[in-house]
Scaffold this motif. Sequence first.
Motif, PDB file in Angstrom:
ATOM      1  N   VAL A   1      -7.394  -0.151   1.160  1.00  0.00           N
ATOM      2  CA  VAL A   1      -6.239  -0.559   1.985  1.00  0.00           C
ATOM      3  C   VAL A   1      -5.103  -1.024   1.076  1.00  0.00           C
ATOM      4  O   VAL A   1      -3.944  -0.640   1.249  1.00  0.00           O
ATOM      5  CB  VAL A   1      -6.626  -1.686   2.974  1.00  0.00           C
ATOM      6  CG1 VAL A   1      -5.379  -2.268   3.645  1.00  0.00           C
ATOM      7  CG2 VAL A   1      -7.598  -1.174   4.029  1.00  0.00           C
ATOM      8  N   GLU A   2      -5.450  -1.859   0.076  1.00  0.00           N
ATOM      9  CA  GLU A   2      -4.426  -2.385  -0.833  1.00  0.00           C
ATOM     10  C   GLU A   2      -3.666  -1.273  -1.557  1.00  0.00           C
ATOM     11  O   GLU A   2      -2.500  -1.404  -1.866  1.00  0.00           O
ATOM     12  CB  GLU A   2      -5.082  -3.324  -1.866  1.00  0.00           C
ATOM     13  CG  GLU A   2      -5.565  -4.647  -1.261  1.00  0.00           C
ATOM     14  CD  GLU A   2      -6.326  -5.511  -2.262  1.00  0.00           C
ATOM     15  OE1 GLU A   2      -6.483  -5.094  -3.431  1.00  0.00           O
ATOM     16  OE2 GLU A   2      -6.770  -6.608  -1.871  1.00  0.00           O
ATOM     17  N   PHE A  47       2.271  -6.060  -8.735  1.00  0.00           N
ATOM     18  CA  PHE A  47       2.297  -5.980  -7.275  1.00  0.00           C
ATOM     19  C   PHE A  47       0.975  -5.455  -6.726  1.00  0.00           C
ATOM     20  O   PHE A  47       0.368  -6.031  -5.826  1.00  0.00           O
ATOM     21  CB  PHE A  47       3.466  -5.065  -6.905  1.00  0.00           C
ATOM     22  CG  PHE A  47       3.600  -4.695  -5.475  1.00  0.00           C
ATOM     23  CD1 PHE A  47       4.178  -5.574  -4.578  1.00  0.00           C
ATOM     24  CD2 PHE A  47       3.186  -3.444  -5.024  1.00  0.00           C
ATOM     25  CE1 PHE A  47       4.326  -5.221  -3.249  1.00  0.00           C
ATOM     26  CE2 PHE A  47       3.337  -3.091  -3.699  1.00  0.00           C
ATOM     27  CZ  PHE A  47       3.899  -3.983  -2.808  1.00  0.00           C
ATOM     28  N   ILE A  48       0.509  -4.364  -7.280  1.00  0.00           N
ATOM     29  CA  ILE A  48      -0.682  -3.711  -6.722  1.00  0.00           C
ATOM     30  C   ILE A  48      -1.973  -4.337  -7.260  1.00  0.00           C
ATOM     31  O   ILE A  48      -2.941  -4.522  -6.543  1.00  0.00           O
ATOM     32  CB  ILE A  48      -0.641  -2.177  -6.982  1.00  0.00           C
ATOM     33  CG1 ILE A  48      -1.567  -1.434  -6.000  1.00  0.00           C
ATOM     34  CG2 ILE A  48      -0.992  -1.795  -8.399  1.00  0.00           C
ATOM     35  CD1 ILE A  48      -0.896  -0.923  -4.783  1.00  0.00           C
ATOM     36  N   GLN A  49      -1.959  -4.715  -8.528  1.00  0.00           N
ATOM     37  CA  GLN A  49      -3.218  -5.127  -9.157  1.00  0.00           C
ATOM     38  C   GLN A  49      -3.598  -6.582  -8.926  1.00  0.00           C
ATOM     39  O   GLN A  49      -4.711  -6.985  -9.236  1.00  0.00           O
ATOM     40  CB  GLN A  49      -3.174  -4.817 -10.659  1.00  0.00           C
ATOM     41  CG  GLN A  49      -3.167  -3.314 -10.925  1.00  0.00           C
ATOM     42  CD  GLN A  49      -2.719  -2.969 -12.336  1.00  0.00           C
ATOM     43  OE1 GLN A  49      -2.705  -3.809 -13.216  1.00  0.00           O
ATOM     44  NE2 GLN A  49      -2.338  -1.712 -12.532  1.00  0.00           N
ATOM     45  N   THR A  50      -2.681  -7.377  -8.396  1.00  0.00           N
ATOM     46  CA  THR A  50      -3.030  -8.785  -8.161  1.00  0.00           C
ATOM     47  C   THR A  50      -3.509  -9.021  -6.738  1.00  0.00           C
ATOM     48  O   THR A  50      -3.768 -10.155  -6.353  1.00  0.00           O
ATOM     49  CB  THR A  50      -1.838  -9.723  -8.434  1.00  0.00           C
ATOM     50  OG1 THR A  50      -0.758  -9.337  -7.588  1.00  0.00           O
ATOM     51  CG2 THR A  50      -1.419  -9.668  -9.887  1.00  0.00           C
ATOM     52  N   GLN A  51      -3.630  -7.950  -5.965  1.00  0.00           N
ATOM     53  CA  GLN A  51      -4.166  -8.109  -4.618  1.00  0.00           C
ATOM     54  C   GLN A  51      -5.656  -8.478  -4.715  1.00  0.00           C
ATOM     55  O   GLN A  51      -6.324  -8.132  -5.689  1.00  0.00           O
ATOM     56  CB  GLN A  51      -3.947  -6.829  -3.818  1.00  0.00           C
ATOM     57  CG  GLN A  51      -2.459  -6.512  -3.634  1.00  0.00           C
ATOM     58  CD  GLN A  51      -2.244  -5.166  -2.958  1.00  0.00           C
ATOM     59  OE1 GLN A  51      -1.964  -5.097  -1.780  1.00  0.00           O
ATOM     60  NE2 GLN A  51      -2.406  -4.094  -3.715  1.00  0.00           N
ATOM     61  N   PRO A  52      -6.168  -9.182  -3.710  1.00  0.00           N
ATOM     62  CA  PRO A  52      -7.520  -9.759  -3.829  1.00  0.00           C
ATOM     63  C   PRO A  52      -8.613  -8.774  -4.233  1.00  0.00           C
ATOM     64  O   PRO A  52      -9.393  -9.057  -5.157  1.00  0.00           O
ATOM     65  CB  PRO A  52      -7.776 -10.329  -2.432  1.00  0.00           C
ATOM     66  CG  PRO A  52      -6.414 -10.619  -1.888  1.00  0.00           C
ATOM     67  CD  PRO A  52      -5.516  -9.564  -2.443  1.00  0.00           C
ATOM     68  N   ALA A  53      -8.691  -7.628  -3.565  1.00  0.00           N
ATOM     69  CA  ALA A  53      -9.790  -6.706  -3.891  1.00  0.00           C
ATOM     70  C   ALA A  53      -9.596  -6.091  -5.274  1.00  0.00           C
ATOM     71  O   ALA A  53     -10.567  -5.831  -5.989  1.00  0.00           O
ATOM     72  CB  ALA A  53      -9.894  -5.612  -2.831  1.00  0.00           C
ATOM     73  N   HIS A  54      -8.358  -5.852  -5.664  1.00  0.00           N
ATOM     74  CA  HIS A  54      -8.097  -5.321  -7.001  1.00  0.00           C
ATOM     75  C   HIS A  54      -8.590  -6.278  -8.078  1.00  0.00           C
ATOM     76  O   HIS A  54      -9.216  -5.875  -9.053  1.00  0.00           O
ATOM     77  CB  HIS A  54      -6.600  -5.042  -7.175  1.00  0.00           C
ATOM     78  CG  HIS A  54      -6.199  -3.671  -6.705  1.00  0.00           C
ATOM     79  ND1 HIS A  54      -6.120  -3.350  -5.375  1.00  0.00           N
ATOM     80  CD2 HIS A  54      -5.878  -2.537  -7.393  1.00  0.00           C
ATOM     81  CE1 HIS A  54      -5.765  -2.075  -5.257  1.00  0.00           C
ATOM     82  NE2 HIS A  54      -5.605  -1.559  -6.463  1.00  0.00           N
ATOM     83  N   GLU A  75       0.454 -14.084  -1.554  1.00  0.00           N
ATOM     84  CA  GLU A  75       1.695 -14.205  -0.784  1.00  0.00           C
ATOM     85  C   GLU A  75       2.849 -14.691  -1.674  1.00  0.00           C
ATOM     86  O   GLU A  75       3.953 -14.149  -1.622  1.00  0.00           O
ATOM     87  CB  GLU A  75       1.446 -15.201   0.370  1.00  0.00           C
ATOM     88  CG  GLU A  75       2.502 -15.213   1.431  1.00  0.00           C
ATOM     89  CD  GLU A  75       2.650 -13.857   2.125  1.00  0.00           C
ATOM     90  OE1 GLU A  75       3.773 -13.547   2.526  1.00  0.00           O
ATOM     91  OE2 GLU A  75       1.638 -13.109   2.235  1.00  0.00           O
ATOM     92  N   GLU A  76       2.567 -15.694  -2.488  1.00  0.00           N
ATOM     93  CA  GLU A  76       3.618 -16.220  -3.361  1.00  0.00           C
ATOM     94  C   GLU A  76       4.015 -15.167  -4.397  1.00  0.00           C
ATOM     95  O   GLU A  76       5.192 -15.029  -4.737  1.00  0.00           O
ATOM     96  CB  GLU A  76       3.139 -17.513  -4.038  1.00  0.00           C
ATOM     97  CG  GLU A  76       4.277 -18.262  -4.720  1.00  0.00           C
ATOM     98  CD  GLU A  76       3.855 -19.580  -5.344  1.00  0.00           C
ATOM     99  OE1 GLU A  76       2.646 -19.910  -5.315  1.00  0.00           O
ATOM    100  OE2 GLU A  76       4.737 -20.282  -5.890  1.00  0.00           O
ATOM    101  N   VAL A  77       3.027 -14.442  -4.913  1.00  0.00           N
ATOM    102  CA  VAL A  77       3.324 -13.382  -5.880  1.00  0.00           C
ATOM    103  C   VAL A  77       4.270 -12.350  -5.254  1.00  0.00           C
ATOM    104  O   VAL A  77       5.258 -11.944  -5.854  1.00  0.00           O
ATOM    105  CB  VAL A  77       2.027 -12.686  -6.350  1.00  0.00           C
ATOM    106  CG1 VAL A  77       2.355 -11.424  -7.142  1.00  0.00           C
ATOM    107  CG2 VAL A  77       1.199 -13.633  -7.203  1.00  0.00           C
ATOM    108  N   THR A 120      -4.919   0.555 -12.583  1.00  0.00           N
ATOM    109  CA  THR A 120      -3.792   1.490 -12.532  1.00  0.00           C
ATOM    110  C   THR A 120      -2.999   1.281 -11.246  1.00  0.00           C
ATOM    111  O   THR A 120      -3.408   0.542 -10.374  1.00  0.00           O
ATOM    112  CB  THR A 120      -4.289   2.952 -12.521  1.00  0.00           C
ATOM    113  OG1 THR A 120      -4.941   3.192 -11.262  1.00  0.00           O
ATOM    114  CG2 THR A 120      -5.289   3.206 -13.644  1.00  0.00           C
ATOM    115  N   ALA A 121      -1.855   1.947 -11.156  1.00  0.00           N
ATOM    116  CA  ALA A 121      -1.108   1.979  -9.902  1.00  0.00           C
ATOM    117  C   ALA A 121      -0.971   3.442  -9.514  1.00  0.00           C
ATOM    118  O   ALA A 121      -0.896   4.315 -10.378  1.00  0.00           O
ATOM    119  CB  ALA A 121       0.265   1.346 -10.081  1.00  0.00           C
TER     120      ALA A 121
END
Lengths: 357, 357
Positions: A86-87, A314-321, A284-286, A9-10
């Motif tokens: 954090v993300e 944006f939010i869900q492709t961060q590493p920890a997500h 970063e590229e995303v 989710t976001a």
Amino acid sequence: MEFKSLAGTAGEWLKGSGPESDVVISTRVRLARNLADFPFLTRATAAQRKELEDILRKEIKASGALQKDLYYPLDGASPIDLQFLVERHLISRDLAASEGARGVAFGEREAVSLMVNEEDHLRMQVLKSGLQIQAAAEHINKIDDLLEKRVDYAFSPQLGYLTVCPTNVGTGLRVSVMMHLPALVISKQIEKVFYAVSKINLAVRGLYGEGTQASGNFFQISNQVTLGKSEEQIVSNIASAIPQIIHYERNAREALLTQSKVKLEDKVWRAHGLLRSARVITSEEVMDRLSDIRLGVNMGILKDLSIKTVNEIFIQTQPAHLQKMEGKELGTLQRDALRADFIREKLGEKHKPGDKN
Amino acid sequence: MEFKSLAGTAGEWLKGSGPESDVVISTRVRLARNLADFPFLTRATAAQRKELEDILRKEIKASGALQKDLYYPLDGASPIDLQFLVERHLISRDLAASEGARGVAFGEREAVSLMVNEEDHLRMQVLKSGLQIQAAAEHINKIDDLLEKRVDYAFSPQLGYLTVCPTNVGTGLRVSVMMHLPALVISKQIEKVFYAVSKINLAVRGLYGEGTQASGNFFQISNQVTLGKSEEQIVSNIASAIPQIIHYERNAREALLTQSKVKLEDKVWRAHGLLRSARVITSEEVMDRLSDIRLGVNMGILKDLSIKTVNEIFIQTQPAHLQKMEGKELGTLQRDALRADFIREKLGEKHKPGDKN
């Protein structure tokens, strides 16, 4: 800790609506508070930290500031859980990196987050979608009032609320507005805007706050100091500056449309093409390509894509997500491949004929 | 001149079939000849040039070397027409850039091209798809025999056929094989191959022959000198070298699949995504991305795209081709936009929902 259900989710603040949401992603207001009966954390013993956590956890629950009892102790939390919070902007990088008894309570829709034993004993934040400084300030004040009925804050009649860092003494208030300013970057006017902003004592920071680099053309504009200023002065100073920056950004977007429409469309469509095609891609590229796409959606170039989808990517492709969703730790290349897969799926590109991989 | 109908097609040699066509694009064989009764062009008067053109034009027609009378005089031809013929490999850059009476005759399927008053009085070439050195040599010899029955070539019993440049004296034969060597480039083995090639007196040139840069990972391998060598020696020297280079390239492709499959797929799909999304694009970028896509098609990564389509984009998006198709001169940005539109149409990306531009 079980954040897996959150991972897909976001947060409320990223719903992509709210006033001026073509330029303003979100408004964040935070208050810094300390309990009068305890030393600052810089001098507190481990036992005192623990006692502080227990008191604040209990009082947060009893105050009714949050609908549910959602306190997460962070001492001993896994690096992925900490990074995940954090993300989502639910805790600061500093809270994640520190040690000892500490934690966070946040509401179901993630609009309110209360950090215990960050730099100060208590850091309260309200996050709202779009430009909502006044509403966010009112919301945080209500929470502050609920807690102030139950705990004794460190307060000086001369200085106001006492905090670890002198820049927060007084109201302990920081207002941050996260803005998306791609056209000012493309047209090389961003430095000029930053210079003007610094002249009125506002600071510009990156996506994750203090000490972070701007990426994806996202910038946080916030007040620098609180000492000697009333809440109203702080709020009105930033509240009067932001509409001007919005105006500059919109003008720059219009100018791009007039002067280099095809190049702008090309930039937007290439970003879209890249995201729906890549098989490995870094965060970063995303971020950079999503910036182009967000601009394209807001300027009517990409008509069939919603800001909601952009924000979810944006939010869900961060590493920890990604690792939370997958339910395990992943190496860099695995993450980059999973990220690319996830994005193609979001953009409706997976399982199409011709893509049999 | 009316090449507009040609502009939307690709020559026979670019049909993407023929032996070893996963690595070898085409085989070109050319002969250089001069008429005994005339001085070399370096010393010929304008009147002699004109006379040479008239004679050769007439004799080419009478010889039956080409099915139809398709001679195009190039004196006074427009820069776009000249560039168009260069782009199709029907004339050399030198013939396009020179002045005075000169021309070209070529067959309907563009497999045979006869240049009049290039460096030598007559330059004959046969282009075939894939690796067909023997067949091309036989074809050019047949044409040469037909013409030799009608004209008196400058010939020395000691030296062989006489030509302007000493490197062509003897047989006047040059065999060039256009190869696509992306995996050798990606794996940084290409220099090693070129070094080996130069050791056996073969030259490596770019896409449009002598003095041109390699682009899109296309390389022309050809013999350097003809003096003192028989046709058979020249043909066998290059015919024995090419299969080795093909072998190296295929090995490099296999190694990429084994060692970095995901990265390779990413490269291919990104190229595909870029071409089906861009709104402005240069020839150079198209060449580079088509190289990735060609590799992807040949390695089974892109399954729904044919080499025929790749080749059509390759030939038809060159500057003069675009202008011929559009029927007018275009500025750079107009060409870059038209090129992007054309490619999206070829890749089935135009007029899809969501793309309302």
